[in-house]
Design an enzyme around this catalytic site. Structure first.
Site, PDB file in Angstrom:
ATOM      1  N   LYS A 102      22.063  34.748 -58.831  1.00 47.56           N
ATOM      2  CA  LYS A 102      22.421  33.474 -57.727  1.00 47.56           C
ATOM      3  C   LYS A 102      21.953  32.294 -59.090  1.00 47.56           C
ATOM      4  O   LYS A 102      20.952  31.977 -59.681  1.00 47.56           O
ATOM      5  CB  LYS A 102      21.259  32.811 -56.317  1.00 47.56           C
TER       6      LYS A 102
ATOM      7  N   SER B 280      21.657  28.934 -48.158  1.00 49.02           N
ATOM      8  CA  SER B 280      22.477  29.352 -49.320  1.00 49.02           C
ATOM      9  C   SER B 280      22.711  30.032 -50.467  1.00 49.02           C
ATOM     10  O   SER B 280      24.049  30.299 -51.476  1.00 49.02           O
ATOM     11  CB  SER B 280      21.381  28.204 -49.925  1.00 49.02           C
TER      12      SER B 280
ATOM     13  N   SER C 257      17.202  31.533 -46.796  1.00 46.89           N
ATOM     14  CA  SER C 257      18.281  31.312 -47.701  1.00 46.89           C
ATOM     15  C   SER C 257      18.670  32.425 -48.301  1.00 46.89           C
ATOM     16  O   SER C 257      19.911  32.768 -48.536  1.00 46.89           O
ATOM     17  CB  SER C 257      18.617  30.682 -48.908  1.00 46.89           C
TER      18      SER C 257
HETATM   19  N1  GLN Z   1      19.027  26.554 -44.480  1.00 45.62           N
HETATM   20  C1  GLN Z   1      17.599  25.928 -45.268  1.00 45.62           C
HETATM   21  C2  GLN Z   1      17.693  24.981 -45.792  1.00 45.62           C
HETATM   22  O1  GLN Z   1      18.741  24.266 -45.690  1.00 45.62           O
HETATM   23  C3  GLN Z   1      16.753  27.000 -46.688  1.00 45.62           C
HETATM   24  C4  GLN Z   1      17.195  26.836 -47.073  1.00 45.62           C
HETATM   25  C5  GLN Z   1      16.829  28.155 -48.490  1.00 45.62           C
HETATM   26  O2  GLN Z   1      16.546  28.859 -47.899  1.00 45.62           O
HETATM   27  N2  GLN Z   1      16.974  27.648 -49.349  1.00 45.62           N
HETATM   28  O3  GLN Z   1      16.908  24.050 -45.897  1.00 45.62           O
END
Ligand code: GLN
Length: 444
Positions: A35, A110, A134
């Site tokens: 990532k 994400s 994410s």
């Molecule tokens: N979807 C969550 C957010 O928008 C989690 C993001 C993540 O785990 N980096 O913060």
């Protein structure tokens, strides 16, 4: 899969899926994708943000150093929501990643790029990052395995900080065993990360063949009582599979879990507002040329460099930490977070594992939630609790909706019980074998 097979698959599929932001055609070793918020020396790190354009890290993240020592090569950097803020990879400055099972739908986020890359067989494995789900959420929407380890299990050195008390590097693979092997390589104490744990690294594959017989699973009542439709049917099927394998499956209660999303979006944004202060146009990446004073330069660089979701988070977090509101928001969120931690500890007195679906619905259409941040935030309703409490959790493919979209079971365990988590996940996997199905309609 070797590197050249990966590169060929990426060549063929990436124009359609946009899972990779950057590919290293000179990679040489066992292939893995990373990532693009984990720093690597041989390719730029963008966090899918314009503010980092032109930035290449002078050092590798500790997880990367450990992978290289074990013979891995980074074949590419994967797409994400800008600074890992989002649940669909639509907040990337470089366009959304598409779901390999249906390219009109999101891959989740994400770590959408990492999940899509593994699901479409562009790479056998990928690293992602977890702050509130994410890795697990995109793994669920793409039909692959996603692990969020115990807080402190993997060094955060070289993971670009979003919310430091929640962040962990996570792993995406097709099966629980592959995931266990990778955790064994990258886990462990690191003097460069003071929050990394000194707890010895376990033999994570040791129990993967042992089956689920006699293991105790608690179904989190407060999380599942409103489930309906395909997710309900699929979750009930998953419970039957576990029972058939000899597991004990009973009702569990974690009362404060209903506050998880509220706590998460205060704590995560508060920490993000502090962590993202370092992107000032001076230290990293891009500097605006539309300014005459230093102050203007900060404003213009951040104004031009950050996308709308990142700005929204910084504003919300700054507000939650402001002197007049600190106690009402951040102080109270921390108090409820402590209650959540103790509720989980109580539930784990009776159970080895706690269960929920990984996500409240399968992959949604691209564009369906971008105009409504709150509905996007609800994608994390089942995943955020594990980050707030620091426990490990794994997303395992649990079948398909009638329209052929992947669904997923989430298994959570007490701190540092990853080995048991892999045992349970592998047992479920062996009964179901959903990991053998692959998406077939992505060819351009
Ligand atoms: N979807 C969550 C957010 O928008 C989690 C993001 C993540 O785990 N980096 O913060």
């Amino acid at each position: 899969m070797n590197v050249s097979e990966c590169l060929a698959a990426i060549d063929r599929l990436n124009p359609k899926l946009n899972a990779f932001l950057r590919v290293n055609t000179a990679a040489n070793g066992k292939p893995i994708a990373i990532k693009d918020n984990i720093v690597t020396t041989e390719m730029p790190t963008t966090c899918a943000s314009r503010i980092l354009s032109g930035f290449t890290s002078p050092y590798d993240a500790t997880a990367i150093t450990r992978l290289r020592k074990s013979g891995y090569a980074i074949v590419g950097k994967t797409n994400l929501d800008e600074f890992a803020m989002g649940s669909s990879t639509e907040h990337s400055a470089f366009g959304p990643t598409r779901n390999p099972w249906d390219t009109t739908r999101v891959a989740g986020g994400s770590s959408g790029g990492s999940a899509a890359a593994v699901a479409a067989r562009m790479v056998p494995a990928a690293l992602g990052s977890e702050t509130g789900g994410s890795v697990r959420q995109p793994a669920a929407l793409c039909g692959v395995v996603g692990l969020k380890p115990t807080y402190g299990r993997i060094s955060r050195w070289g993971l670009v900080a979003f919310a430091s008390s929640l962040d962990q590097i996570g792993i995406v693979t097709k099966t629980a065993r592959e995931c266990a092997e990778l955790l064994g390589i990258i886990a462990g104490h690191d003097p460069l990360d003071s929050t990394s744990s000194a707890e010895p690294v376990d033999d994570y594959t040791a129990d993967v063949e042992r089956g689920a017989k006699g293991l105790r699973f608690g179904v989190v009542r407060e999380a599942v009582e409103k489930l309906e439709g395909d997710v309900r049917v699929n979750f009930d099927d998953a419970l039957r599979v576990l029972r058939k394998g000899g597991a004990i499956v009973e009702d569990a209660s974690v009362p404060a879990i209903v506050y998880a999303i509220a706590i998460y979006y205060i704590v995560a944004n508060a920490e993000a507002s502090a962590n993202l202060a370092r992107f000032d146009g001076v230290r990293y990446g891009r500097r605006s040329d539309h300014s005459r004073t230093v102050r203007d330069m900060y404003f213009a660089s951040r104004g031009e460099g950050f996308g709308p979701e990142v700005k929204r988070r910084i504003m919300l977090g700054t507000f939650a930490l402001s002197s007049g509101y600190y106690e009402a928001y951040y102080g109270r969120a921390q108090a409820v977070r402590a209650k959540l931690r103790s509720d989980f500890a109580t539930a784990f007195e009776r159970f080895d594992f706690l269960l929920t679906p990984t996500t409240p619905e399968p992959a949604f259409k691209i564009g369906a939630k971008t105009g409504d941040p709150l509905s996007m935030y609800l994608s994390d309703i089942f995943t955020a609790p594990a980050n707030l409490v620091g426990i490990p959790a794994i997303a395992v493919p649990s079948g398909f909706s009638p329209e052929g979209l992947p669904l997923s079971l989430q298994i959570m365990a007490p701190h540092f019980r990853e080995r048991a988590l892999f045992r349970a996940a592998a047992a479920f996997e062996r009964e179901t074998e959903y990991w053998k199905r692959e998406p077939r309609n992505v060819e351009c």
